[in-house]
Enzyme design. Structure first.
Site, PDB file in Angstrom:
ATOM      1  N   GLU A  57       0.837  -1.204   0.000  1.00 53.16           N
ATOM      2  CA  GLU A  57       0.000   0.000   0.000  1.00 53.16           C
ATOM      3  C   GLU A  57       0.869   1.250   0.000  1.00 53.16           C
ATOM      4  OE1 GLU A  57      -0.895  -2.539   2.061  1.00 53.16           O
ATOM      5  OE2 GLU A  57      -3.073  -2.489   2.417  1.00 53.16           O
ATOM      6  N   ASP A 202     -10.494   7.991 -22.754  1.00 47.55           N
ATOM      7  CA  ASP A 202     -10.455   6.593 -22.325  1.00 47.55           C
ATOM      8  C   ASP A 202      -9.910   5.804 -23.518  1.00 47.55           C
ATOM      9  OD1 ASP A 202     -10.918   3.951 -21.810  1.00 47.55           O
ATOM     10  OD2 ASP A 202     -12.916   4.233 -20.958  1.00 47.55           O
ATOM     11  N   THR A 229      -6.840   0.433 -20.116  1.00 46.99           N
ATOM     12  CA  THR A 229      -6.483  -0.893 -19.626  1.00 46.99           C
ATOM     13  C   THR A 229      -5.099  -1.199 -20.179  1.00 46.99           C
ATOM     14  OG1 THR A 229      -7.580  -1.808 -21.559  1.00 46.99           O
ATOM     15  CG2 THR A 229      -8.819  -1.840 -19.504  1.00 46.99           C
ATOM     16  N   LYS A 232      -5.125  -4.854 -23.639  1.00 50.62           N
ATOM     17  CA  LYS A 232      -5.678  -4.933 -25.001  1.00 50.62           C
ATOM     18  C   LYS A 232      -4.531  -4.754 -25.998  1.00 50.62           C
ATOM     19  CE  LYS A 232     -10.335  -3.510 -23.599  1.00 50.62           C
ATOM     20  NZ  LYS A 232     -10.388  -2.777 -22.341  1.00 50.62           N
ATOM     21  N   ARG A 238      -3.847  -8.189 -17.470  1.00 47.43           N
ATOM     22  CA  ARG A 238      -5.132  -7.534 -17.217  1.00 47.43           C
ATOM     23  C   ARG A 238      -4.918  -6.476 -16.133  1.00 47.43           C
ATOM     24  NH1 ARG A 238      -8.311 -10.151 -20.153  1.00 47.43           N
ATOM     25  NH2 ARG A 238      -9.974  -8.695 -19.714  1.00 47.43           N
TER      26      ARG A 238
HETATM   27  N1  DSN Z   1     -14.940  -5.258 -22.173  1.00 42.90           N
HETATM   28  C1  DSN Z   1     -14.176  -4.290 -22.922  1.00 42.90           C
HETATM   29  C2  DSN Z   1     -14.384  -4.421 -24.392  1.00 42.90           C
HETATM   30  O1  DSN Z   1     -14.501  -5.543 -24.834  1.00 42.90           O
HETATM   31  O2  DSN Z   1     -14.410  -3.441 -25.097  1.00 42.90           O
HETATM   32  C3  DSN Z   1     -14.440  -2.897 -22.496  1.00 42.90           C
HETATM   33  O3  DSN Z   1     -14.648  -2.830 -21.152  1.00 42.90           O
END
Ligand code: DSN
Length: 423
Positions: A57, A202, A229, A232, A238
């Site tokens: 933390e 985003d 995120t 991707k 993740r």
């Molecule tokens: N679940 C993601 C997507 O597939 O775009 C976005 O949160």
């Protein structure tokens, strides 16, 4: 198949069997969900590393528990690489995922009751951009802009300005999970300046395309914040991340909001995996990868054009395509998802702009090229996959045809095994 998880195999047959099944599914099928990808073995090693045993933390140099000499090194590497990738001054790499990153960002920069101007959800926005099913709508007021015309995709910046002047939002949101076009960031910034709003992108879907210089970087156009995120197009574990261009006050508020505002201990093994992934993303090879994602999506777009299938916005300028299969082929999104699953192609059903069908059986499918590009597919293979998709959807009840397509998919996957390293 090589033995993957020898300890789990000995200790827990039930979980082992499921992991092995997933391994086969990933190896033998084509992954077209545009938000999924494959990570390197190095990223997986970091994610499964000894740091899972550690509580940390706080932030580097300011922790609540002892024994942080190595966690600090790892988190600093992740932060420094993230800043380099996106050309910004501050990075918080602790958010556990994209949704928590957005929630922490909202609470850092806004007060309850404040207004956020974001894309109409049916035009490509995300749940965390104010969908009524989320608790966020109990706290903040979300107002909307839209595309001018779903067949061309241009965002209605005039409407955005009008709504902004009327509603006086504290934040203007860009970035979507089902929008296949580049954005005119300078227009967002101009409107935000007129009404005194913070600009947030985003970038979850296209973060790797930005880092790989295949898409524009919103920071170059004056955006204040990027949330994303890391799993991707960035090909990391993740997780989530919040980046701040240069405003130190925003960055401090964001750090406080992530911890202790919302989260407890950071997942340090995942942060190590983020560091390793960002190291890969800084390599010249990653830029080639990012550009190939776009070329591959264009190759698929060409087949859909030729087949007369309507694509929302008319096609793609990024990694994804949103196709109106119900309007064009008379097959629902759910039916298409199921038939494509049967032939070894994974994608997701998706609502299209102003869809008249329900979200669980919408008119569209959403698919993209990040994962197949990692696998080494070029335009030729992507074109073929698109042809096979159309063939399968048109012949959804022909078992013989579907078997032949499935066999071709399996042999294509064999020819392009999932790579183990990227640098
Ligand atoms: N679940 C993601 C997507 O597939 O775009 C976005 O949160």
């Amino acid at each position: 198949m090589a033995e993957l998880y020898p300890y789990i195999k000995k200790q827990d047959k039930a979980v082992y069997k499921a992991l092995q099944g997933e391994e086969t599914r990933q190896r033998e099928g084509i992954e077209l969900i545009p938000s999924e990808n494959y990570v390197s073995k190095a990223v997986r090693e970091a994610n499964a590393s000894n740091l899972t045993n550690k509580y940390s933390e706080g932030y580097p140099g300011r922790r609540y528990y002892g024994g942080q000499e190595y966690t600090d090194i790892v988190e600093n590497i992740a932060r420094d690489r993230a800043k380099k990738l996106f050309n910004c001054k501050f990075a918080n790499v602790q958010p556990h995922a994209g949704a928590p990153a957005n929630v922490a960002m909202y609470f850092a920069l806004l007060e309850p009751g404040d207004t956020i101007l974001g894309m109409d959800l049916s035009h490509g926005g995300h749940l965390t951009h104010g969908h009524p099913v989320t608790y966020l709508t109990k706290i903040f007021k979300f107002v909307r802009y839209k595309m001018k015309n779903p067949d061309t995709g241009e965002i209605d910046y005039d409407e955005m300005l009008q709504v902004a002047k009327r509603e006086k939002p504290k934040m203007i949101l860009a970035g979507y999970s089902a929008y296949p076009r580049e954005l005119e960031y300078e227009k967002f910034v101009k409107i935000a300046k007129e009404v005194g709003a913070i600009t947030v992108m985003d970038a979850a879907h296209i973060a790797g395309l930005i880092a790989g210089k295949a898409c524009k970087n919103p920071f170059d156009y004056g955006f204040d914040i990027i949330t994303t995120t890391t799993h991707k197009t960035l090909r990391g574990p993740r997780g989530g991340m919040i980046l701040t261009k240069e405003n130190e006050e925003y960055a401090k508020k964001i750090d406080k909001s992530v911890f202790p505002g919302f989260q407890g201990g950071p997942i340090m093994n995942t942060i190590a995996a983020k560091a390793v992934a960002f190291g890969e993303d800084l390599s010249p090879k990653f830029r080639t990868y990012a550009k190939q994602i776009l070329k591959n999506a264009k190759a698929m777009e060409e087949v859909y054009h030729k087949s007369g299938i309507r694509m929302i916005t008319g096609g793609t300028s990024n990694h994804l395509i949103l196709a109106d299969v119900y309007g064009s082929l008379g097959i629902t999104g759910q039916e298409a998802e199921t038939v494509l699953d049967e032939v070894g192609i994974t994608l997701n059903k998706n609502s299209i702009a102003d869809d008249t069908r329900k979200p669980m059986d919408p008119s569209g499918i959403r698919f993209g090229t990040p994962a197949v590009t990692t696998r080494g597919f070029k335009e030729k293979e992507c074109k073929r996959v698109a042809e096979l998709m159309v063939d399968a959807m048109k012949n959804k009840s022909d078992s013989k045809k579907k078997k032949a397509i499935h066999n071709e998919i399996k042999s294509l996957c064999k020819k392009f095994p999932i790579p183990e390293k990227f640098v």
